[in-house]
Design a protein around this motif. Structure first.
Motif, PDB file in Angstrom:
ATOM      1  N   TRP A   1       0.842  -1.202   0.000  1.00 34.44           N
ATOM      2  CA  TRP A   1       0.000   0.000   0.000  1.00 34.44           C
ATOM      3  C   TRP A   1       0.883   1.260   0.000  1.00 34.44           C
ATOM      4  N   GLU A   2       1.923   1.256   0.825  1.00 35.63           N
ATOM      5  CA  GLU A   2       2.819   2.423   0.897  1.00 35.63           C
ATOM      6  C   GLU A   2       3.503   2.684  -0.441  1.00 35.63           C
ATOM      7  N   LEU A   3       3.902   1.604  -1.134  1.00 36.94           N
ATOM      8  CA  LEU A   3       4.528   1.758  -2.452  1.00 36.94           C
ATOM      9  C   LEU A   3       3.541   2.358  -3.459  1.00 36.94           C
ATOM     10  N   CYS A   4       2.288   1.892  -3.412  1.00 37.21           N
ATOM     11  CA  CYS A   4       1.263   2.436  -4.318  1.00 37.21           C
ATOM     12  C   CYS A   4       1.000   3.914  -4.036  1.00 37.21           C
ATOM     13  N   GLU A   5       0.995   4.273  -2.752  1.00 35.04           N
ATOM     14  CA  GLU A   5       0.806   5.675  -2.372  1.00 35.04           C
ATOM     15  C   GLU A   5       1.945   6.537  -2.914  1.00 35.04           C
ATOM     16  N   LYS A   6       3.162   6.006  -2.801  1.00 35.77           N
ATOM     17  CA  LYS A   6       4.356   6.731  -3.260  1.00 35.77           C
ATOM     18  C   LYS A   6       4.274   7.030  -4.759  1.00 35.77           C
ATOM     19  N   TYR A   7       3.803   6.042  -5.535  1.00 39.92           N
ATOM     20  CA  TYR A   7       3.728   6.210  -6.994  1.00 39.92           C
ATOM     21  C   TYR A   7       2.340   6.649  -7.467  1.00 39.92           C
ATOM     22  N   LYS A   8       1.430   6.920  -6.505  1.00 41.39           N
ATOM     23  CA  LYS A   8       0.057   7.364  -6.813  1.00 41.39           C
ATOM     24  C   LYS A   8      -0.626   6.422  -7.819  1.00 41.39           C
ATOM     25  N   LEU A   9      -0.553   5.135  -7.513  1.00 36.29           N
ATOM     26  CA  LEU A   9      -1.133   4.132  -8.409  1.00 36.29           C
ATOM     27  C   LEU A   9      -2.570   3.802  -8.016  1.00 36.29           C
ATOM     28  N   PRO A  10      -3.516   3.806  -8.970  1.00 40.44           N
ATOM     29  CA  PRO A  10      -4.854   3.265  -8.688  1.00 40.44           C
ATOM     30  C   PRO A  10      -4.702   1.787  -8.308  1.00 40.44           C
ATOM     31  N   ARG A  11      -5.562   1.302  -7.424  1.00 39.12           N
ATOM     32  CA  ARG A  11      -5.372  -0.090  -6.991  1.00 39.12           C
ATOM     33  C   ARG A  11      -6.684  -0.780  -6.617  1.00 39.12           C
ATOM     34  N   PHE A  12      -6.700  -2.093  -6.813  1.00 35.50           N
ATOM     35  CA  PHE A  12      -7.740  -2.979  -6.315  1.00 35.50           C
ATOM     36  C   PHE A  12      -7.151  -3.741  -5.136  1.00 35.50           C
ATOM     37  N   VAL A  13      -8.018  -4.156  -4.229  1.00 40.73           N
ATOM     38  CA  VAL A  13      -7.596  -5.105  -3.189  1.00 40.73           C
ATOM     39  C   VAL A  13      -8.355  -6.406  -3.468  1.00 40.73           C
ATOM     40  N   TYR A  14      -7.589  -7.474  -3.692  1.00 42.67           N
ATOM     41  CA  TYR A  14      -8.183  -8.765  -4.021  1.00 42.67           C
ATOM     42  C   TYR A  14      -7.899  -9.728  -2.872  1.00 42.67           C
ATOM     43  N   VAL A  15      -8.955 -10.276  -2.277  1.00 48.43           N
ATOM     44  CA  VAL A  15      -8.812 -11.205  -1.148  1.00 48.43           C
ATOM     45  C   VAL A  15      -8.840 -12.633  -1.696  1.00 48.43           C
ATOM     46  N   SER A  16      -7.697 -13.333  -1.538  1.00 46.36           N
ATOM     47  CA  SER A  16      -7.552 -14.680  -2.109  1.00 46.36           C
ATOM     48  C   SER A  16      -7.915 -15.758  -1.077  1.00 46.36           C
ATOM     49  N   ASN A  17      -7.875 -16.994  -1.527  1.00 43.20           N
ATOM     50  CA  ASN A  17      -8.106 -18.171  -0.654  1.00 43.20           C
ATOM     51  C   ASN A  17      -9.484 -18.179  -0.008  1.00 43.20           C
ATOM     52  N   MET A  18     -10.493 -17.666  -0.714  1.00 43.08           N
ATOM     53  CA  MET A  18     -11.842 -17.625  -0.143  1.00 43.08           C
ATOM     54  C   MET A  18     -12.466 -19.018  -0.018  1.00 43.08           C
TER      55      MET A  18
END
Length: 697
Positions: A119-136
């Motif tokens: 998350w911190e890396l995405c904030e640094k580069y201002k990247l749009p992002r999805f959060v995908y929850v695996s192993n459901m």
């Protein structure tokens, strides 16, 4: 593979904690898009992205790899980045090429330190992002818990796009929040179903959050929202795409990678909501005019690209992975490397599918591809035309601080090891090979012990050379604290001319520790002729390379030649040099010699909860804590001065203390007198080595 225009391209990086399911998600993408006929598994070592022997042996990703897939008329460049901290450089390179990110969270483990780092890396580069929850599909996996935890950490921007449907503790389907419809899996098919009663309250909450986000995209939408109007599904999707692209909401979804459930929907959402390169900005400097050039992934502008990663494989050769920043690259184009100042024909264009190169006729702005065998091209270099030479800013990479000394097992392999390391350091910019001539050692710098362990293993398996890692020698120095007055007469009589040199010298501390020695002469009456002064100085130069106490370089000594004698026949430069060397040894040891140790300025960044542990540990390492500076997000920077010898193994210890949440950086500041126990230990080690060598003789 077909050629895709800029608007049909999506560049997506998979980030997350090690073991959260990034590689298996990439494998599910490859399977659903028809690249593979059966899904590979990480434990079996047969996945598309983890293709190297090291990755297959260790069962985790070590380097970033690209899997371009075709979906719904679009090309999605999926970049699978490693999750372990020792390979963060690979993730940083991947981020520089990506236009959006999917942060993968293990539904059973929940939010881990790697999730927060991603998350911190995405904030640094201002990247749009999805959060995908695996192993459901796993018992105890909880999408709701992950949503709550992410919301408490990062605010109300978290927006679930799908909600899980469970029956008898099994993951059987999902509710689409945008369309408010239920869907179930029947074999490989998805069939519509009623929204379960237990999902309705949650669906309403999530739907309201989405509608508020949609309303905030324009004043007209806001008026309609407050007027009680409902938006059409097309309007909702268009508004949500704007929200995702400008990072005002972060969609959350879930699935099972192994069963390929929820992955189809995720691919659809990538195409619908994630930005194409034409929605992103990129600028460089025109080296001819020194003006800013907005490339902005515009296909109609001058051709330009930058190299975001280099692959050097003993079997497939060297590939420079590029991202096209503007224009359209075509086979046999002439490109100018602005950094290397060389123009060359690029030959064929490729896209890499893991490590499998596939030829393409052209690459449009925003696309990711590969060029083979570019001479002298390095990661971070800018490529353009000679008429419009563009230079793009280099991306930031983490600095390696873990250091080990390496020695070849077989001395005949020195050149082979040097060449192999050059290839590895070209490929991995967080690996540094340093020749420390002053302390007669060769050093490897990496991001951690595991990183260096992988390098040693690669040297053996790929380049057939063996190295041993050992604790590096600390760059101690020797100096004196008091004065001494000595004389030495070097006299040898052999057949013919003899040898005669006689010096009287004073030694005292010099204020300048940057200089090894200061030489002065105060000889009167020609007791030592002027033509022997250079020989005396040469004797001093040889003496300070290895000090008499523990064989470390000498600093801060003032040597004064004030008297002596010579023989008109037997005196020579060699004799006065030898006399000086012996006088230095004697004088140095009589002037209260001390050992100086290098002191580093250390900055440790940790969450507030760990500051006590970190400071206690620094005290044990003879560190002096100078102060603390608070940072946003509940972190502190602990500043300290610490002997460099105490930093060995600090990376592993800090991660252990802080659960991987701590970072550190250091740099050399000065030399200080070492404690007596350290000095005694080094002197004893030197004596033991001398005894061992004389025993061998």
């Amino acid at each position: 593979m077909k050629v895709y225009t800029t608007d049909k391209i999506r560049n997506v990086v998979l980030l997350g904690h090690g073991g959260s399911g990034k590689t298996s998600l990439a494998e599910a993408f490859a399977y659903l898009s028809g690249i593979t006929s059966r899904m590979g598994k990480v434990p079996d070592g047969n996945t598309v992205s983890d293709y190297s022997k090291e990755e297959q042996k260790r069962k985790f990703s070590i380097s970033a790899s690209v899997i371009p897939i075709e979906w719904e008329g679009c090309k999605i460049n999926v970049i699978d980045a490693p999750g372990y901290f020792d390979f963060v450089g690979e993730a940083e390179e991947a981020l520089s090429a990506a236009g959006a990110a999917i942060i993968v969270v293990n539904g059973k483990s929940g939010i881990e330190v790697g999730t927060q780092r991603a998350w911190e890396l995405c904030e640094k580069y201002k990247l749009p992002r999805f959060v995908y929850v695996s192993n459901m599909d796993v018992d105890n996996a909880s999408f709701r818990q992950v949503v709550e935890d992410m919301t408490s950490l990062y605010g109300k921007k978290m927006a679930p796009f799908n909600l899980p449907i469970r029956e008898s503790e099994k993951f059987v389907g999902y509710v689409n929040v945008v369309s408010e419809t239920g869907h179930r899996w029947q074999g490989k098919e998805v069939v519509d179903c009623e929204v379960p009663e237990y999902n309705k309250a949650n669906l309403e909450l999530c739907r309201d959050t989405l509608m508020e986000a949609v309303a905030e995209t324009s004043e007209e939408m806001m008026e309609r929202y407050f007027g009680g109007e409902t938006f059409s599904e097309a309007e909702i999707r268009a508004a949500l795409r704007t929200n995702v692209c400008d990072c005002s909401i972060f969609p959350m979804t879930m699935g099972s990678n192994i069963l390929c459930q929820g992955v189809y929907t995720l691919l659809d959402d990538i195409v619908k909501y994630m930005p194409s390169p034409e929605n992103r900005k990129v600028a460089g400097i025109n080296m001819k005019t020194s003006e800013l050039y907005n490339a902005d992934y515009d296909f109609s502008k001058a051709k330009s690209a930058y190299i975001w990663k280099t692959l050097v494989d003993p079997f497939i050769g060297k590939y420079s992975l590029i991202k096209v920043n503007s224009g359209v690259l075509k086979t046999d184009d002439l490109l100018y490397n602005v950094d290397g100042e060389v123009e060359e024909k690029i030959g064929k264009l490729y896209v890499l599918q893991g490590n499998k190169p596939m030829e393409v006729p052209e690459l449009h702005a925003g696309d990711i591809g590969a060029l083979a065998k570019l001479t002298g091209a390095k990661t971070g270099d800018s490529l353009s035309t000679k008429t419009t030479p563009l230079k793009f800013g280099r991306f930031e990479l983490s600095t390696p601080y873990t250091c080990m000394r390496y020695k070849p097992r077989n001395k005949a392999d020195v050149d082979k090891i040097s060449q192999a390391l050059q290839k590895l350091t070209n490929e991995d910019l967080t690996l540094k090979a340093v020749n420390d001539a002053e302390n007669r050692q060769t050093l490897l710098y990496g991001m951690g012990d595991q990183h260096l362990d992988v390098v040693v293993s690669r040297l053996l398996n790929e380049y057939k050379v063996e190295v041993e890692l050992d604790r590096p020698k600390v760059a101690y120095r020797e100096t004196i604290k008091k004065q001494s007055d000595v004389e030495y007469k070097y006299k040898k009589q052999t057949g013919g001319h003899g040898q005669y040199g006689h010096v009287k010298m004073r030694f005292s501390p010099s204020d300048d520790l940057d200089q090894a020695f200061v030489f002065e002469q105060e000889v009167v009456g020609g007791a030592v002729p002027r033509n022997y002064y250079p020989a005396v100085e040469k004797g001093l130069q040889e003496s300070v390379v290895k000090g008499p106490m523990a064989a470390y370089p000498v600093v801060g000594v003032k040597a004064v030649l004030y008297d002596g004698s010579y023989h008109p026949v037997d005196s020579s430069e060699q004799a006065f040099k030898m006399a000086t060397i012996q006088a230095f040894k004697k004088g140095f040891m009589e002037a209260h010699p001390v050992l100086l140790e290098p002191i580093a300025s250390l900055k440790v960044t940790v969450p507030d909860a760990y500051t006590g542990d970190v400071m206690g540990d620094l005290n044990k390492r003879r560190g002096r804590v100078l102060g603390m500076t608070p940072l946003p997000g509940g972190k502190q920077v602990v500043e300290a001065e610490i002997p460099q010898s105490s930093l060995h193994g600090y990376c592993t210890d800090l991660r252990s203390m802080t659960g991987g949440r701590g970072d550190y950086a250091y740099q050399f500041v000065r030399y200080e007198q070492a404690p007596s126990d350290v000095q005694e230990k080094e002197v004893a080690a030197r004596a033991a080595k001398v005894a061992e060598n004389s025993g061998e003789d």
